[in-house]
Design an enzyme around this catalytic site. Structure first.
Site, PDB file in Angstrom:
ATOM      1  N   TYR A 140       0.906  -1.613  -0.165  1.00  0.00           N
ATOM      2  CA  TYR A 140       0.226  -0.098   0.208  1.00  0.00           C
ATOM      3  C   TYR A 140       1.221   0.919  -0.313  1.00  0.00           C
ATOM      4  O   TYR A 140       0.375   2.007  -0.058  1.00  0.00           O
ATOM      5  CB  TYR A 140      -1.054  -0.100   0.867  1.00  0.00           C
ATOM      6  CG  TYR A 140      -2.460   0.041   0.988  1.00  0.00           C
ATOM      7  CD1 TYR A 140      -2.374  -2.072   0.473  1.00  0.00           C
ATOM      8  CD2 TYR A 140      -3.415  -0.036   1.058  1.00  0.00           C
ATOM      9  CE1 TYR A 140      -3.064  -3.375   1.000  1.00  0.00           C
ATOM     10  CE2 TYR A 140      -5.113  -0.569   1.014  1.00  0.00           C
ATOM     11  CZ  TYR A 140      -4.434  -2.261   0.822  1.00  0.00           C
ATOM     12  OH  TYR A 140      -5.900  -2.796   0.556  1.00  0.00           O
ATOM     13  N   LYS A 191       4.125 -14.310   3.716  1.00  0.00           N
ATOM     14  CA  LYS A 191       3.844 -15.730   2.628  1.00  0.00           C
ATOM     15  C   LYS A 191       5.447 -16.139   2.786  1.00  0.00           C
ATOM     16  O   LYS A 191       6.161 -15.060   1.912  1.00  0.00           O
ATOM     17  CB  LYS A 191       3.087 -14.568   1.671  1.00  0.00           C
ATOM     18  CG  LYS A 191       3.897 -15.805   0.213  1.00  0.00           C
ATOM     19  CD  LYS A 191       2.722 -16.815   0.037  1.00  0.00           C
ATOM     20  CE  LYS A 191       2.876 -18.162  -0.329  1.00  0.00           C
ATOM     21  NZ  LYS A 191       1.780 -19.091  -0.933  1.00  0.00           N
ATOM     22  N   ASP A 224      -1.672 -18.170   2.558  1.00  0.00           N
ATOM     23  CA  ASP A 224      -2.887 -19.434   1.179  1.00  0.00           C
ATOM     24  C   ASP A 224      -3.396 -20.760   2.144  1.00  0.00           C
ATOM     25  O   ASP A 224      -4.500 -20.636   2.095  1.00  0.00           O
ATOM     26  CB  ASP A 224      -2.438 -19.948   0.308  1.00  0.00           C
ATOM     27  CG  ASP A 224      -1.057 -20.285   0.156  1.00  0.00           C
ATOM     28  OD1 ASP A 224      -0.528 -20.072   1.630  1.00  0.00           O
ATOM     29  OD2 ASP A 224      -0.710 -20.629  -0.455  1.00  0.00           O
ATOM     30  N   ASP A 248      -5.905  -7.081   4.139  1.00  0.00           N
ATOM     31  CA  ASP A 248      -7.161  -6.632   3.355  1.00  0.00           C
ATOM     32  C   ASP A 248      -8.108  -7.541   2.993  1.00  0.00           C
ATOM     33  O   ASP A 248      -9.427  -7.452   2.894  1.00  0.00           O
ATOM     34  CB  ASP A 248      -6.752  -5.285   2.321  1.00  0.00           C
ATOM     35  CG  ASP A 248      -7.613  -4.880   1.144  1.00  0.00           C
ATOM     36  OD1 ASP A 248      -9.177  -4.570   2.272  1.00  0.00           O
ATOM     37  OD2 ASP A 248      -7.771  -5.345  -0.014  1.00  0.00           O
ATOM     38  N   ASP A 252     -12.150  -9.249   4.648  1.00  0.00           N
ATOM     39  CA  ASP A 252     -13.444  -9.560   4.357  1.00  0.00           C
ATOM     40  C   ASP A 252     -13.840 -10.855   3.767  1.00  0.00           C
ATOM     41  O   ASP A 252     -14.608 -11.017   4.243  1.00  0.00           O
ATOM     42  CB  ASP A 252     -13.592  -9.090   1.808  1.00  0.00           C
ATOM     43  CG  ASP A 252     -13.411  -7.658   1.441  1.00  0.00           C
ATOM     44  OD1 ASP A 252     -13.427  -6.469   2.847  1.00  0.00           O
ATOM     45  OD2 ASP A 252     -13.104  -7.610   0.887  1.00  0.00           O
TER      46      ASP A 252
HETATM   47  C1  IPM Z   1     -10.599  -1.050   3.418  1.00  0.00           C
HETATM   48  C2  IPM Z   1     -11.092  -1.332   2.019  1.00  0.00           C
HETATM   49  C3  IPM Z   1      -9.549  -0.053   1.648  1.00  0.00           C
HETATM   50  C4  IPM Z   1      -7.831  -0.813   1.687  1.00  0.00           C
HETATM   51  C5  IPM Z   1      -9.505   0.556  -0.250  1.00  0.00           C
HETATM   52  C6  IPM Z   1     -11.236   1.192   0.175  1.00  0.00           C
HETATM   53  C7  IPM Z   1      -8.915   1.556  -0.718  1.00  0.00           C
HETATM   54  O1  IPM Z   1     -10.697  -2.084   0.915  1.00  0.00           O
HETATM   55  O2  IPM Z   1     -11.016  -0.648   4.354  1.00  0.00           O
HETATM   56  O3  IPM Z   1     -10.247  -2.686   3.124  1.00  0.00           O
HETATM   57  O4  IPM Z   1      -8.282  -1.906   0.440  1.00  0.00           O
HETATM   58  O5  IPM Z   1      -8.184  -0.172   2.404  1.00  0.00           O
HETATM   59 MN    MN Z   2     -10.766  -3.733   2.003  1.00  0.00          MN
END
Ligand code: IPM
Ligand code: MN
Length: 354
Positions: A140, A191, A224, A248, A252
């Protein structure tokens, strides 16, 4: 004596303003009758503001935000594919800029499957873990560039930046988090078999910090493999610490396991307190359902709870979580609007000191 907390509110775009409205109502309700008051300043930033004025994050506004005790953040991002936003990259210019400049190195994302909430997993077991995602480095960092763009010989680099300083501070925060939890378990995820340079540094740092925390059980998992374990056996996790991009993606997945991204809260934490920490739901701006009262404000409400914990008001944070837990347990299949869920959570708030 009354304590005044200066709160910067960035509702942002899409469903951001709707869910932040509910988080603010719950904050007012939980603090009512106590000796803490919120002094709010709203900053209209995001895609909509950019389209109106061309501003992403003007310097003087950033300076004013920095003077607050905490930031409550909704979501940013316009309609996907809107050509007017192509140049802007609001995510980088606003969200990531705040994370980086305010040293939000611990991106804390709890994953709890509350009773009554249906998981996508058939037999999830007791899911209660927290991911500490590095927030200021890794892929990032924006280190890279292009050569010969648009030609068949185009080169694009995206260099992952890992500093010993940056890795140590997030690893240390993760150990502190593990220390504060009953199971005292830390899994670090990387990794190392492929990303050998960063992997070796992460490993040495984890090992050296671990020596200071002899009562924490530490294990390692490749990223993974971590996705498999997260689906097959999520109760095995307590605290996870990992790189920015791995975190990240894993969070999710964790959001889906914990009952959906509509419940996933996060804190972009600066543990040293040199800048305000920022609390935001993990879901994005969801422009397709914006303005229709369809968004679940629970993630924003839980993020406000994390904010109270960070501000030393964990009794109030607990009351918010208890109210959310009660609401989720009684929710069943009913479909309710954004502010109806806010009302229901407020109605479930336990009495102060109860
Ligand atoms: C998150 C989002 C952000 C990230 C994006 C919107 C830049 O996906 O907060 O997880 O990748 O960190
Ligand atoms: Mn995200």
């Amino acid at each position: 004596m009354t304590r005044t907390i200066k709160l910067a509110v960035i509702p942002g775009d899409g469903i951001g303003p709707e869910v932040i409205t509910e988080a603010n109502r719950v904050l007012d309700a939980v603090l009512e009758g106590g000796d803490v008051q919120l002094d709010r300043t709203v900053f209209e930033l995001g895609a909509e503001r950019y389209l109106k004025t061309g501003d992403t994050l003007p310097e003087d506004e950033q300076r004013r935000i920095a003077e607050h005790d905490a930031i409550l953040f909704g979501a940013v991002g316009g309609v996907p594919g809107d050509p007017r936003l192509k140049q802007a990259n609001i995510e980088r210019g606003l969200l990531l800029k705040l994370r980086f400049d305010f040293e939000h190195y611990a991106n804390v994302r709890p994953c709890t499957l509350f009773p009554g909430v249906e998981s996508k997993l058939a037999d999830p077991g007791n899911v209660d873990f927290v991911v500490v995602r590095e927030g200021t480095e890794g892929p990032y960092a924006g280190n890279g560039g292009t050569l010969r763009p648009g030609t068949p010989a185009e080169v694009a680099t995206e260099v992952s930046v890992n500093t010993a300083f940056g890795v140590e501070r997030v690893v240390r925060h993760a150990f502190e988090t593990a220390q504060s939890r009953p199971r005292k378990k830390l899994t670090w995820v990387h990794k190392t078999n492929v990303l050998v340079h960063a992997g070796s540094m992460w490993q040495r740092i984890v090992e050296s910090v671990a020596a200071e925390y002899p009562d924490i059980a530490v294990d390692y998992m490749h990223v993974d493999a971590a996705t498999i374990f997260m689906v097959q056996d999520p109760p095995r996790f307590d605290v996870i610490v990992t790189d920015n991009l791995f975190g990240d993606i894993l969070t999710d997945l964790a959001g889906a396991i914990g009952g959906g991204i509509g419940l996933a809260a996060s804190g972009n934490i600066n543990p040293d307190g040199t800048f305000p920490s920022m609390f935001e739901p993990v879901h994005g701006s969801a422009p397709d359902i914006a303005g229709q009262q369809l968004a679940d404000p629970t993630a924003a409400i839980l993020s406000a709870g994390l904010m109270l914990d960070h501000l030393g008001l964990s009794a109030e944070g607990d009351r918010i979580r208890d109210a959310v837990r009660a609401d989720l347990a009684s929710r069943g299949a009913q479909s309710r609007g954004t502010s109806e869920i806010g009302d229901a959570v407020i109605a479930q708030l336990p009495q102060r000191g109860a």
